[in-house]
Write an enzyme that holds these catalytic residues in place. Structure first.
Site, PDB file in Angstrom:
ATOM      1  N   GLY A 195       0.805  -1.221   0.000  1.00 31.84           N
ATOM      2  CA  GLY A 195       0.000   0.000   0.000  1.00 31.84           C
ATOM      3  C   GLY A 195       0.832   1.263   0.000  1.00 31.84           C
ATOM      4  O   GLY A 195       0.416   2.309   0.528  1.00 31.84           O
ATOM      5  N   SER A 196       2.021   1.195  -0.615  1.00 28.00           N
ATOM      6  CA  SER A 196       2.931   2.341  -0.598  1.00 28.00           C
ATOM      7  C   SER A 196       2.284   3.605  -1.174  1.00 28.00           C
ATOM      8  O   SER A 196       2.443   4.696  -0.621  1.00 28.00           O
ATOM      9  CB  SER A 196       4.191   1.965  -1.392  1.00 28.00           C
ATOM     10  OG  SER A 196       4.896   3.097  -1.757  1.00 28.00           O
ATOM     11  N   ALA A 222      -0.890   4.513  -1.346  1.00 29.42           N
ATOM     12  CA  ALA A 222      -1.898   5.088  -0.436  1.00 29.42           C
ATOM     13  C   ALA A 222      -1.197   5.757   0.751  1.00 29.42           C
ATOM     14  O   ALA A 222      -1.571   6.861   1.172  1.00 29.42           O
ATOM     15  CB  ALA A 222      -2.859   4.005   0.054  1.00 29.42           C
ATOM     16  N   ALA A 223      -0.158   5.105   1.274  1.00 31.18           N
ATOM     17  CA  ALA A 223       0.508   5.634   2.469  1.00 31.18           C
ATOM     18  C   ALA A 223       1.229   6.948   2.163  1.00 31.18           C
ATOM     19  O   ALA A 223       1.173   7.884   2.968  1.00 31.18           O
ATOM     20  CB  ALA A 223       1.485   4.602   3.030  1.00 31.18           C
ATOM     21  N   ASP A 235      -7.199   0.041   0.177  1.00 33.79           N
ATOM     22  CA  ASP A 235      -5.876   0.488   0.648  1.00 33.79           C
ATOM     23  C   ASP A 235      -5.976   1.828   1.372  1.00 33.79           C
ATOM     24  O   ASP A 235      -5.471   1.982   2.490  1.00 33.79           O
ATOM     25  CB  ASP A 235      -4.894   0.618  -0.533  1.00 33.79           C
ATOM     26  CG  ASP A 235      -4.401  -0.738  -1.029  1.00 33.79           C
ATOM     27  OD1 ASP A 235      -5.006  -1.758  -0.641  1.00 33.79           O
ATOM     28  OD2 ASP A 235      -3.429  -0.767  -1.812  1.00 33.79           O
TER      29      ASP A 235
HETATM   30  C1  MEV Z   1      -4.417  -4.055  -3.589  1.00 36.10           C
HETATM   31  O1  MEV Z   1      -3.903  -3.849  -2.285  1.00 36.10           O
HETATM   32  C2  MEV Z   1      -5.680  -4.860  -3.527  1.00 36.10           C
HETATM   33  C3  MEV Z   1      -6.336  -5.145  -4.876  1.00 36.10           C
HETATM   34  O2  MEV Z   1      -7.531  -5.874  -4.562  1.00 36.10           O
HETATM   35  C4  MEV Z   1      -6.655  -3.887  -5.636  1.00 36.10           C
HETATM   36  C5  MEV Z   1      -7.757  -3.057  -4.992  1.00 36.10           C
HETATM   37  O3  MEV Z   1      -8.511  -3.564  -4.173  1.00 36.10           O
HETATM   38  O4  MEV Z   1      -7.850  -1.886  -5.370  1.00 36.10           O
HETATM   39  C6  MEV Z   1      -5.461  -6.040  -5.749  1.00 36.10           C
END
Ligand code: MEV
Length: 322
Positions: free
Chosen positions: A109-110, A112-113, A154
């Site tokens: 989640g880089s 988003a963070a 995320d």
């Molecule tokens: C990414 O952390 C998770 C995925 O399901 C993408 C999303 O939910 O946006 C792959």
């Protein structure tokens, strides 16, 4: 408007169950991990004209005035969306310094963070810190620009810093673990673009909607069962669910030879369950372990090619600790 230096951080995250299917409306479970985090520090640039904003991010070799960068650069966008939300026509001259220990394109989640650390720091610097809801919403807009079709999980788990049971488009539920459980995270070292994998899955779905929807529904069932087990403290039951989720992700072509090796190594060394975590095709995998097996599994992951491992505990009520 305050002018002192201000900093804000945001944790990484891991998806425990339900990645990809969550994009199509199935539930997913994610937890924040503060063992890795992004930090934005903002300071005033005295005597510079209003509007001059310098963005420094050594991890990605960036040092520029934001006017010299495209408006849709994710970090610039995070700054501009925050200013726009606060109705700040012209920002005070400032320097935004971003650093992060979160591996890039690794399922942590880089993006988003980093967006959230910036949004928090800019709004605090302007003297108007934003609520988690707004921070999450602004970060979602940044994510959309980068990822095309993100579910929103995320930005939610990172902004609220709580374990979440998440369904796209619905208010999220805080997931309270009745008993702590320990995970080993293994980084395959292979960078993988979540946007590209999400787009591939979309192509698969278009080509054969019936069987892909069947896999998504099965993943949704796993997530609902996992929520029950986590809430009831029946941690031993989570391992088989992780393995089942991994089999379905493999069917969806989301695993990779490197991730498969790590999953097998974890299972052969005492993990109760293991699966990839996040966008897949690279990035992280997670293994459910007991405190006794954690270091053996870590060593096995390194021997099987992991470039980095972490141990994290999802604790009751307070969320994960290190
Ligand atoms: C990414 O952390 C998770 C995925 O399901 C993408 C999303 O939910 O946006 C792959």
């Amino acid at each position: 408007m305050t002018m002192t230096a201000l900093s804000a951080t945001a944790p990484g995250k891991i998806i425990l169950f339900g990645e990809h299917a969550v994009v199509y409306g199935q539930p997913a479970i994610a937890v924040p991990v503060s063992i890795v985090q992004a930090r934005a520090v903002i300071s005033a640039i005295p005597a510079a004209p209003n509007g001059q904003v310098r963005l420094i991010a050594p991890d990605i070799h960036l040092d520029s005035l934001i006017d010299e960068l495209p408006d849709d650069h994710p970090l610039v966008l995070a700054i501009l969306l925050t200013a726009g939300h606060l109705g700040a026509q012209r920002l005070p001259a400032m320097q935004v310094h971003l650093s992060s220990s979160i591996p890039l394109a690794g399922g942590f989640g880089s993006s988003a963070a980093t967006a959230i650390a910036i949004i928090r720091a800019v709004s605090a610097f302007l003297g108007r810190p934003l609520s988690n809801d707004i921070v999450s919403e602004l970060a979602y807009r940044v994510e959309r620009r980068q990822h095309g079709n993100p579910s929103g999980i995320d930005n939610t788990v990172v902004a609220f810093e709580q374990p979440v049971y998440f369904v796209r488009g619905q208010p999220f539920e805080t997931l309270i673990a009745a008993r702590p459980f320990t995970l080993v995270i293994g980084d395959s070292g292979v960078q993988s673009s979540t946007a590209a994998v999400v787009a591939d899955v979309q192509r698969l779905h278009q080509a054969d909607p019936e069987s892909i929807d069947r896999a998504f529904t099965a993943i949704g069932d796993i997530v609902r069962q996992a929520r029950g087990y986590i809430q009831a403290g029946m941690i031993d039951n989570l391992g088989e669910l992780m393995n089942h989720n991994q089999r379905l992700l493999k069917e969806l072509t989301i695993s990779s030879p490197e991730l498969d090796l790590l999953v097998e190594a974890a299972l052969a060394n005492g993990a109760m369950g293991a699966k990839l975590s996040g966008g897949g095709r690279g990035g992280n995998m997670i293994a459910l372990v007991s405190p006794q097996t954690a270091s053996r599994v870590e060593r096995a992951l390194i021997a099987a090619g992991a470039v980095h491992t972490w141990i994290t505990t999802v604790a009751p009520i307070l969320g994960p600790t290190e």
